[in-house]
Design an enzyme around this catalytic site. Structure first.
Site, PDB file in Angstrom:
ATOM      1  N   LEU A  18      -3.565  -7.479  -1.375  1.00  0.00           N
ATOM      2  CA  LEU A  18      -3.737  -6.734  -2.632  1.00  0.00           C
ATOM      3  C   LEU A  18      -5.188  -6.293  -2.842  1.00  0.00           C
ATOM      4  O   LEU A  18      -5.618  -6.059  -3.971  1.00  0.00           O
ATOM      5  CB  LEU A  18      -3.235  -7.551  -3.837  1.00  0.00           C
ATOM      6  CG  LEU A  18      -1.764  -7.982  -3.784  1.00  0.00           C
ATOM      7  CD1 LEU A  18      -1.400  -8.851  -4.994  1.00  0.00           C
ATOM      8  CD2 LEU A  18      -0.830  -6.760  -3.734  1.00  0.00           C
ATOM      9  N   SER A  19      -5.950  -6.149  -1.741  1.00  0.00           N
ATOM     10  CA  SER A  19      -7.356  -5.757  -1.901  1.00  0.00           C
ATOM     11  C   SER A  19      -7.465  -4.299  -2.342  1.00  0.00           C
ATOM     12  O   SER A  19      -8.434  -3.917  -2.985  1.00  0.00           O
ATOM     13  CB  SER A  19      -8.130  -5.978  -0.599  1.00  0.00           C
ATOM     14  OG  SER A  19      -7.711  -5.067   0.383  1.00  0.00           O
ATOM     15  N   THR A  24      -7.968  11.150  12.812  1.00  0.00           N
ATOM     16  CA  THR A  24      -9.424  11.031  12.806  1.00  0.00           C
ATOM     17  C   THR A  24      -9.952  10.679  14.201  1.00  0.00           C
ATOM     18  O   THR A  24     -11.103  10.974  14.520  1.00  0.00           O
ATOM     19  CB  THR A  24      -9.875   9.986  11.750  1.00  0.00           C
ATOM     20  OG1 THR A  24     -11.245  10.157  11.477  1.00  0.00           O
ATOM     21  CG2 THR A  24      -9.608   8.568  12.186  1.00  0.00           C
ATOM     22  N   ASN A  72      -9.393  11.352  -1.680  1.00  0.00           N
ATOM     23  CA  ASN A  72      -8.525  12.305  -0.990  1.00  0.00           C
ATOM     24  C   ASN A  72      -8.104  13.441  -1.906  1.00  0.00           C
ATOM     25  O   ASN A  72      -8.075  13.314  -3.127  1.00  0.00           O
ATOM     26  CB  ASN A  72      -7.295  11.597  -0.433  1.00  0.00           C
ATOM     27  CG  ASN A  72      -7.679  10.581   0.620  1.00  0.00           C
ATOM     28  OD1 ASN A  72      -7.497   9.385   0.435  1.00  0.00           O
ATOM     29  ND2 ASN A  72      -8.234  11.056   1.710  1.00  0.00           N
ATOM     30  N   SER A  83      -4.719   7.381  13.329  1.00  0.00           N
ATOM     31  CA  SER A  83      -5.077   8.536  12.495  1.00  0.00           C
ATOM     32  C   SER A  83      -5.544   9.681  13.379  1.00  0.00           C
ATOM     33  O   SER A  83      -6.135   9.456  14.443  1.00  0.00           O
ATOM     34  CB  SER A  83      -6.215   8.107  11.568  1.00  0.00           C
ATOM     35  OG  SER A  83      -6.845   9.221  11.001  1.00  0.00           O
ATOM     36  N   LYS A 113     -10.386   2.913  14.162  1.00  0.00           N
ATOM     37  CA  LYS A 113      -9.069   3.380  14.619  1.00  0.00           C
ATOM     38  C   LYS A 113      -9.085   3.575  16.139  1.00  0.00           C
ATOM     39  O   LYS A 113      -8.131   3.217  16.834  1.00  0.00           O
ATOM     40  CB  LYS A 113      -8.679   4.682  13.909  1.00  0.00           C
ATOM     41  CG  LYS A 113      -8.358   4.497  12.430  1.00  0.00           C
ATOM     42  CD  LYS A 113      -7.135   3.619  12.200  1.00  0.00           C
ATOM     43  CE  LYS A 113      -6.893   3.314  10.734  1.00  0.00           C
ATOM     44  NZ  LYS A 113      -5.902   2.258  10.516  1.00  0.00           N
ATOM     45  N   TYR A 164     -15.088   3.924   9.991  1.00  0.00           N
ATOM     46  CA  TYR A 164     -13.632   3.927   9.808  1.00  0.00           C
ATOM     47  C   TYR A 164     -12.936   4.552  11.018  1.00  0.00           C
ATOM     48  O   TYR A 164     -12.027   3.954  11.609  1.00  0.00           O
ATOM     49  CB  TYR A 164     -13.250   4.692   8.532  1.00  0.00           C
ATOM     50  CG  TYR A 164     -11.812   5.090   8.507  1.00  0.00           C
ATOM     51  CD1 TYR A 164     -10.822   4.164   8.238  1.00  0.00           C
ATOM     52  CD2 TYR A 164     -11.418   6.406   8.801  1.00  0.00           C
ATOM     53  CE1 TYR A 164      -9.484   4.516   8.262  1.00  0.00           C
ATOM     54  CE2 TYR A 164     -10.088   6.763   8.825  1.00  0.00           C
ATOM     55  CZ  TYR A 164      -9.124   5.820   8.560  1.00  0.00           C
ATOM     56  OH  TYR A 164      -7.795   6.176   8.606  1.00  0.00           O
ATOM     57  N   GLY A 200       0.821  -1.218   0.000  1.00  0.00           N
ATOM     58  CA  GLY A 200       0.000   0.000   0.000  1.00  0.00           C
ATOM     59  C   GLY A 200       0.850   1.260   0.000  1.00  0.00           C
ATOM     60  O   GLY A 200       2.088   1.204  -0.075  1.00  0.00           O
ATOM     61  N   ASP A 203       0.391  -8.817   2.240  1.00  0.00           N
ATOM     62  CA  ASP A 203      -0.636  -7.923   1.702  1.00  0.00           C
ATOM     63  C   ASP A 203      -1.609  -8.807   0.917  1.00  0.00           C
ATOM     64  O   ASP A 203      -1.182  -9.744   0.247  1.00  0.00           O
ATOM     65  CB  ASP A 203       0.025  -6.888   0.779  1.00  0.00           C
ATOM     66  CG  ASP A 203      -0.841  -5.659   0.533  1.00  0.00           C
ATOM     67  OD1 ASP A 203      -0.360  -4.542   0.795  1.00  0.00           O
ATOM     68  OD2 ASP A 203      -1.992  -5.816   0.062  1.00  0.00           O
TER      69      ASP A 203
HETATM   70  N1  UFG Z   1     -11.268  17.984  -0.369  1.00  0.00           N
HETATM   71  C1  UFG Z   1     -11.777  18.741  -1.395  1.00  0.00           C
HETATM   72  N2  UFG Z   1     -12.043  18.125  -2.580  1.00  0.00           N
HETATM   73  C2  UFG Z   1     -11.822  16.801  -2.788  1.00  0.00           C
HETATM   74  C3  UFG Z   1     -11.291  16.024  -1.730  1.00  0.00           C
HETATM   75  C4  UFG Z   1     -11.035  16.645  -0.523  1.00  0.00           C
HETATM   76  O1  UFG Z   1     -11.999  19.935  -1.239  1.00  0.00           O
HETATM   77  O2  UFG Z   1     -12.098  16.301  -3.878  1.00  0.00           O
HETATM   78  C5  UFG Z   1     -10.946  18.624   0.910  1.00  0.00           C
HETATM   79  C6  UFG Z   1     -11.732  18.072   2.082  1.00  0.00           C
HETATM   80  O3  UFG Z   1     -12.948  18.756   2.216  1.00  0.00           O
HETATM   81  C7  UFG Z   1     -10.771  18.316   3.234  1.00  0.00           C
HETATM   82  C8  UFG Z   1      -9.389  18.227   2.593  1.00  0.00           C
HETATM   83  O4  UFG Z   1      -9.595  18.366   1.205  1.00  0.00           O
HETATM   84  O5  UFG Z   1     -10.924  19.612   3.717  1.00  0.00           O
HETATM   85  C9  UFG Z   1      -8.709  16.911   2.834  1.00  0.00           C
HETATM   86  O6  UFG Z   1      -9.603  15.876   2.472  1.00  0.00           O
HETATM   87  P1  UFG Z   1      -9.126  14.358   2.370  1.00  0.00           P
HETATM   88  O7  UFG Z   1     -10.316  13.544   1.972  1.00  0.00           O
HETATM   89  O8  UFG Z   1      -7.902  14.242   1.558  1.00  0.00           O
HETATM   90  O9  UFG Z   1      -8.683  14.033   3.851  1.00  0.00           O
HETATM   91  P2  UFG Z   1      -9.524  14.118   5.206  1.00  0.00           P
HETATM   92  O10 UFG Z   1      -8.843  15.141   6.044  1.00  0.00           O
HETATM   93  O11 UFG Z   1     -10.968  14.258   4.990  1.00  0.00           O
HETATM   94  O12 UFG Z   1      -9.350  12.636   5.728  1.00  0.00           O
HETATM   95  C10 UFG Z   1      -8.068  12.085   5.800  1.00  0.00           C
HETATM   96  C11 UFG Z   1      -8.102  10.605   5.422  1.00  0.00           C
HETATM   97  C12 UFG Z   1      -8.842   9.813   6.405  1.00  0.00           C
HETATM   98  C13 UFG Z   1      -8.421  10.144   7.781  1.00  0.00           C
HETATM   99  C14 UFG Z   1      -8.443  11.606   8.008  1.00  0.00           C
HETATM  100  C15 UFG Z   1      -7.913  11.959   9.319  1.00  0.00           C
HETATM  101  O13 UFG Z   1      -8.723  10.428   4.177  1.00  0.00           O
HETATM  102  O14 UFG Z   1      -8.564   8.476   6.145  1.00  0.00           O
HETATM  103  O15 UFG Z   1      -7.644  12.251   7.057  1.00  0.00           O
HETATM  104  O16 UFG Z   1      -6.794  11.195   9.553  1.00  0.00           O
HETATM  105  F1  UFG Z   1      -9.253   9.570   8.668  1.00  0.00           F
END
Ligand code: UFG
Length: 341
Positions: A35-36, A128, A201, A126, A155, A151, A12, A33
């Site tokens: 590989l999922s 989170t 993300n 995380s 954690k 999720y 990953g 892993d």
């Molecule tokens: N965002 C956008 N547009 C997108 C995707 C994200 O504006 O297309 C914004 C989101 O609103 C957020 C920021 O970008 O403000 C980051 O978003 P992510 O989805 O990349 O990350 P998050 O902070 O929401 O979540 C991440 C991980 C989770 C984890 C969390 C906290 O995806 O797995 O951090 O650890 F739980």
């Protein structure tokens, strides 16, 4: 004698980068892993970077028979447990799969470790677990809020399982690393983040939009109570993050921990807004990202970033890479994946 580390989820994103850093620091690594949500391409990338073969076992960490065999085949000094499902939105639709996989794999691993007398575990947690904290930045002592997704709940539950298990089996020592927002890629551009389907993300969505794979990036909200109205996050470079794992493994293997179970924030301590990140990416790479501001995404928290004092002082670790370097690496990787010159 070299120490040997089992890296679950080593194909990953974070697992592959950590494998490279472990080998470069003088450890032997075995990857397991299923590989999922990863591809053999990552294993190839690791081999290309290092010029050596890394033993790879295709197995599910919830499969106790397979895991027991693995622990019989190799003697491990430590385990880093990355293998897990990780998409917040998906976990809302598939809670049972998330609990089964994320909790089941940790329990199986701890049982097999206990029975094989493998005592050191680094766990991928995380930020989170904090939810929307009342006081920012968050320290390791900041109270955890109720999880807002299965999720996030897995954690929190995994941290609790580690806390109680290391108390009940005192020879087992654990470190949970609470990652903030991991991003970037290896400087060789041979490994990086490889999301399947539409990225959830921010950074993979930015790089795919710049590459023309996605038409437009949606910026989720500009009406938050932040300087430019978009969310604030702490974007930690995956190489810095990988190095934190090497330090955590070494701390465990050398018996330097202060307690059976320890928790560290792994972030930069810098709050960066979504709009700032998009602008940085465009400036550093001299490439345009087509974006528009849309409504808020359900479940997003307004702002979170790390107080990293404890990790800085206790682990002697700090994030070194600048956001410019990280955004350049993310783009170099995407270009390599897409065959863009
Ligand atoms: N965002 C956008 N547009 C997108 C995707 C994200 O504006 O297309 C914004 C989101 O609103 C957020 C920021 O970008 O403000 C980051 O978003 P992510 O989805 O990349 O990350 P998050 O902070 O929401 O979540 C991440 C991980 C989770 C984890 C969390 C906290 O995806 O797995 O951090 O650890 F739980």
């Amino acid at each position: 004698m070299k120490k040997r580390v089992l890296v679950t989820g080593g194909a990953g994103y974070i697992g592959s980068h950590t494998t490279v850093e472990l080998i470069e620091a003088g450890y032997d690594v075995v990857i397991v892993d299923n590989l999922s949500n990863s591809e053999l391409r990552a294993i190839d990338g690791i081999k290309q970077i290092l010029g050596v073969d890394i033993p790879f076992v295709e197995a599910d960490c919830c499969d106790k028979v397979a895991m027991t065999k693995l622990f019989n085949d190799y003697k491990f000094d430590a385990v880093i447990h990355f293998a897990a499902y990780k998409a917040v939105g998906e976990s809302m639709a598939l809670p049972l799969e998330y609990y089964q996989n994320n909790i089941g794999s940790l329990i199986t691993l701890l049982e097999v470790m206990r029975d094989s007398k493998v005592n050191n575990l680094v766990f991928s947690s995380s930020c989170t677990v904090y939810g929307q904290a009342d006081v920012l930045p968050v320290t390791e002592m900041t109270p955890r809020k109720d999880a807002t997704s299965p999720y996030g709940n897995t954690k929190q539950m995994c941290e609790d399982i580690l806390n109680f298990s290391t108390a009940a089996y005192p020879s087992i020592h654990g470190i949970a690393l609470r990652y903030f927002n991991p991003t970037g890629a290896h400087p060789t551009a041979l490994i990086g983040e490889l999301p399947k389907g539409v990225p959830n993300n921010l950074v993979p969505f930015i790089t795919q939009t710049a590459a023309g794979v996605r038409e437009q990036l949606s910026v989720f909200g500009n009406d938050y109570n932040t300087p430019d109205g978009s969310n604030l996050r702490d974007y930690i470079d995956v190489i810095d993050l990988a190095k934190a794992h090497v330090i955590a493994v070494t701390r465990l293997v050398e018996g330097k921990g202060k307690a059976n179970y320890e928790v560290f924030n792994i972030g930069t301590g810098r709050a960066v807004s979504v709009l700032e990140l998009v602008e940085t990416f465009q400036r550093v790479n001299d490439v345009k990202v087509n974006y528009k501001i849309v409504g808020r995404r359900e479940g997003d928290i307004e702002a979170v970033w790390a107080d990293t004092t404890y990790a800085n002082n206790e682990l002697g670790w700090s994030a070194k890479r600048t956001i410019d370097e990280t955004m350049a690496a993310a783009w170099a990787w995407e270009k390599n994946v897409r065959g863009i010159k």
